[in-house]
Scaffold this motif. Sequence first.
Motif, PDB file in Angstrom:
ATOM      1  N   ILE A 183      -5.128  12.474  16.356  1.00 21.09           N
ATOM      2  CA  ILE A 183      -4.095  13.227  17.074  1.00 21.09           C
ATOM      3  C   ILE A 183      -3.579  14.424  16.295  1.00 21.09           C
ATOM      4  CG2 ILE A 183      -1.740  13.061  18.008  1.00 21.09           C
ATOM      5  CD1 ILE A 183      -2.386  10.095  18.641  1.00 21.09           C
ATOM      6  N   PHE A 184      -3.353  14.269  14.992  1.00 18.55           N
ATOM      7  CA  PHE A 184      -2.642  15.290  14.233  1.00 18.55           C
ATOM      8  C   PHE A 184      -3.577  16.158  13.400  1.00 18.55           C
ATOM      9  CE2 PHE A 184       0.507  11.886  14.807  1.00 18.55           C
ATOM     10  CZ  PHE A 184       1.555  12.615  15.347  1.00 18.55           C
ATOM     11  N   PRO A 185      -3.168  17.407  13.141  1.00 24.19           N
ATOM     12  CA  PRO A 185      -3.933  18.250  12.205  1.00 24.19           C
ATOM     13  C   PRO A 185      -3.838  17.679  10.797  1.00 24.19           C
ATOM     14  CG  PRO A 185      -1.860  19.318  12.787  1.00 24.19           C
ATOM     15  CD  PRO A 185      -1.990  18.118  13.678  1.00 24.19           C
ATOM     16  N   LYS A 186      -4.733  18.141   9.937  1.00 19.58           N
ATOM     17  CA  LYS A 186      -4.847  17.552   8.598  1.00 19.58           C
ATOM     18  C   LYS A 186      -3.554  17.627   7.794  1.00 19.58           C
ATOM     19  CE  LYS A 186      -8.169  17.335   4.807  1.00 19.58           C
ATOM     20  NZ  LYS A 186      -7.230  17.318   3.684  1.00 19.58           N
ATOM     21  N   ASP A 187      -2.762  18.688   7.978  1.00 17.57           N
ATOM     22  CA  ASP A 187      -1.531  18.814   7.190  1.00 17.57           C
ATOM     23  C   ASP A 187      -0.446  17.841   7.623  1.00 17.57           C
ATOM     24  OD1 ASP A 187      -1.092  20.129   9.625  1.00 17.57           O
ATOM     25  OD2 ASP A 187       0.348  21.518   8.740  1.00 17.57           O
ATOM     26  N   LYS A 188      -0.699  17.097   8.700  1.00 20.04           N
ATOM     27  CA  LYS A 188       0.261  16.077   9.144  1.00 20.04           C
ATOM     28  C   LYS A 188      -0.264  14.665   8.951  1.00 20.04           C
ATOM     29  CE  LYS A 188       3.538  18.809  10.665  1.00 20.04           C
ATOM     30  NZ  LYS A 188       3.043  20.050  10.053  1.00 20.04           N
ATOM     31  N   TRP A 189      -1.376  14.522   8.233  1.00 11.53           N
ATOM     32  CA  TRP A 189      -1.905  13.183   7.961  1.00 11.53           C
ATOM     33  C   TRP A 189      -1.005  12.478   6.940  1.00 11.53           C
ATOM     34  CZ3 TRP A 189      -7.956  13.854   7.292  1.00 11.53           C
ATOM     35  CH2 TRP A 189      -8.489  14.265   8.520  1.00 11.53           C
ATOM     36  N   PRO A 190      -0.848  11.169   7.070  1.00 16.71           N
ATOM     37  CA  PRO A 190       0.029  10.426   6.142  1.00 16.71           C
ATOM     38  C   PRO A 190      -0.461  10.508   4.706  1.00 16.71           C
ATOM     39  CG  PRO A 190      -1.249   8.923   7.520  1.00 16.71           C
ATOM     40  CD  PRO A 190      -1.448  10.288   8.086  1.00 16.71           C
ATOM     41  N   ARG A 191       0.499  10.433   3.765  1.00 17.84           N
ATOM     42  CA  ARG A 191       0.182  10.615   2.357  1.00 17.84           C
ATOM     43  C   ARG A 191      -0.028   9.304   1.602  1.00 17.84           C
ATOM     44  NH1 ARG A 191       4.897  15.162   1.359  1.00 17.84           N
ATOM     45  NH2 ARG A 191       3.787  16.930   2.259  1.00 17.84           N
ATOM     46  N   GLN A 192       0.550   8.217   2.103  1.00 16.28           N
ATOM     47  CA  GLN A 192       0.478   6.967   1.325  1.00 16.28           C
ATOM     48  C   GLN A 192       0.655   5.757   2.220  1.00 16.28           C
ATOM     49  OE1 GLN A 192       2.299   6.252  -2.770  1.00 16.28           O
ATOM     50  NE2 GLN A 192       3.904   5.405  -1.467  1.00 16.28           N
ATOM     51  N   ILE A 193      -0.037   4.685   1.860  1.00 14.97           N
ATOM     52  CA  ILE A 193       0.170   3.366   2.468  1.00 14.97           C
ATOM     53  C   ILE A 193       0.450   2.381   1.340  1.00 14.97           C
ATOM     54  CG2 ILE A 193      -0.951   1.413   3.621  1.00 14.97           C
ATOM     55  CD1 ILE A 193      -2.464   3.372   5.358  1.00 14.97           C
ATOM     56  N   VAL A 194       1.461   1.553   1.515  1.00 21.66           N
ATOM     57  CA  VAL A 194       1.759   0.466   0.581  1.00 21.66           C
ATOM     58  C   VAL A 194       1.581  -0.852   1.329  1.00 21.66           C
ATOM     59  CG1 VAL A 194       3.481  -0.611  -0.893  1.00 21.66           C
ATOM     60  CG2 VAL A 194       3.394   1.889  -0.722  1.00 21.66           C
ATOM     61  N   ALA A 195       0.651  -1.672   0.859  1.00 18.46           N
ATOM     62  CA  ALA A 195       0.399  -2.980   1.480  1.00 18.46           C
ATOM     63  C   ALA A 195       1.025  -4.061   0.605  1.00 18.46           C
ATOM     64  CB  ALA A 195      -1.106  -3.209   1.630  1.00 18.46           C
ATOM     65  N   ASN A 196       2.164  -4.585   1.053  1.00 15.57           N
ATOM     66  CA  ASN A 196       2.896  -5.544   0.221  1.00 15.57           C
ATOM     67  C   ASN A 196       2.470  -6.985   0.495  1.00 15.57           C
ATOM     68  OD1 ASN A 196       4.887  -4.524   2.593  1.00 15.57           O
ATOM     69  ND2 ASN A 196       5.052  -6.745   2.361  1.00 15.57           N
TER      70      ASN A 196
END
Length: 512
Positions: A183-196
């Motif tokens: 859906i989003f352009p590359k500059d709006k892709w998420p920066r981090q995922i934390v899997a706790n």
Amino acid sequence: IMYDIMNKPVYCRCGTEIVVKVLEDQWFLNYGDPKWKEAARRLIEEMNIVPSDAKAQFLATVDWLDKRACARTRGLGTPLPWSLDWVVESLSDSTIYMAYYTVIKKIRQFGLKPEQLTEEFWDFVLLGVGDVGEVAKKTGVPPEALKAIREEFEYWYPLDSRNSGKDLIPNHLTFFIFNHVAIFPKDKWPRQIVANGWVLREGEKMSKSKRNVLPLDKAVAMYGPDPLRATLAVAAEVEQDLDFRDAEARRNAQHLAAIYSMVQKIAQSAEDRAATWVDRWLLAEVANALERAKEAYEKVRVRQAAVEVLFNLKSVFDQYLSMVDKPSTLAKEAAKAWVVAMEPLVPHLAEELWAALGGNGFAAAAPWPALKPDPAALLAKRYVDMLIEDVKKIPAFGPAAKKISIYVNRNFAWVKAALGGDVRAAVQADVPPQAAKRLVDMVKTLGDEMRTLIAAADKFDELEALNTYKTYLEKTLGVPLEIYDADDEAAPDLGGKKRAALPLKPGIYIHV
């Protein structure tokens, strides 16, 4: 396609038997599309994933993921736009809701109606597609409102970190990646995922059948919000399973109370005086600890940050207060820096202490402290601690000791010259030939931290440092001290210790 689930009944957590219904004309999302998979892989490789070894699990999920049912015929949910008898199922419907969170406040502020939230509206707000005037005409949303909502989204996106349970890597979190790249352009892709990890209680998994589930509101009422937060932070790193224990929570409450009393004491009794080596040491230790804490926060090493801020720094302040009659205003500044660092962990306590220390506004809004490490101040304290250990190793030191004479060689430049381990280089730097080898051998025995501090310190006066720490030394060793400059011709040479003194290795004579 039919799947064998298992050969025994499956029950809901409420106890009701689960019946699997086969649906005709089901809708699927094609996560098997090669181009879509490639874009998802690219984001996984570029983003930060905590823990780092979870990246392999994400990539493996992308590999096996294929067509995924995305709709159902009953329950709550959003109607499927092109087939209104179907409802988008929860895992497929919750992949970009964080984008909605960024703008719902503005949508309510401007009083927009659901029928105004058309595709044109969302294309403009989330993607910047369309002319604001045309979108305003079609939706009835004022241009000013559209611009404000778009700016709100632009302010928050891309999201910095998505935190969720490690059990959601094979589904929701991977769907989150797929749908963002679609859906989003590359500059709006998420920066981090934390899997706790998961939370245990007293070493056991929490479950309704064991009647050991601790609701959050009840836990807050039992322990208080800050002791609860501190316990959760200290118990485990985010990717590890966390074992919540009542005794630990109560101990942490007492620990925070001790921090409160300590900082209040500093706030109320700090005196405006010239900074001593001890004051400078405190500021240097705080600077180093905050640098380590900052790095831990940035890497989502929450436990590491909590140990550094709540425990290691308290020990530093405890030692400082034991070495001075009254804290200095420099100690008060160090305490303010400490409070800013504890705010992410124990915000209520931090704000209370920030106010007591005279901080402006809120600790939460204060910039991260910009304290500069002072290698000479750290070197002085490490040197004093080494001296204490050296004295304790001397056989004559014991109950019979009445006094200790210390001879200090103040030629710090000799030590810096000896760092390279070359005796000839030391002699060329004006180290007396008869002392050069002993000095080089002594420097080789120093740890990495001491050698780094020596290299970083421009100047260091051992005599000044020992005189500043004299009270601390006498209190620790339990006997009075005489401190001499080894170059002072008037000083007595007891036991030849004056001649034997080296920089950072003073001569020690024990009177019995």
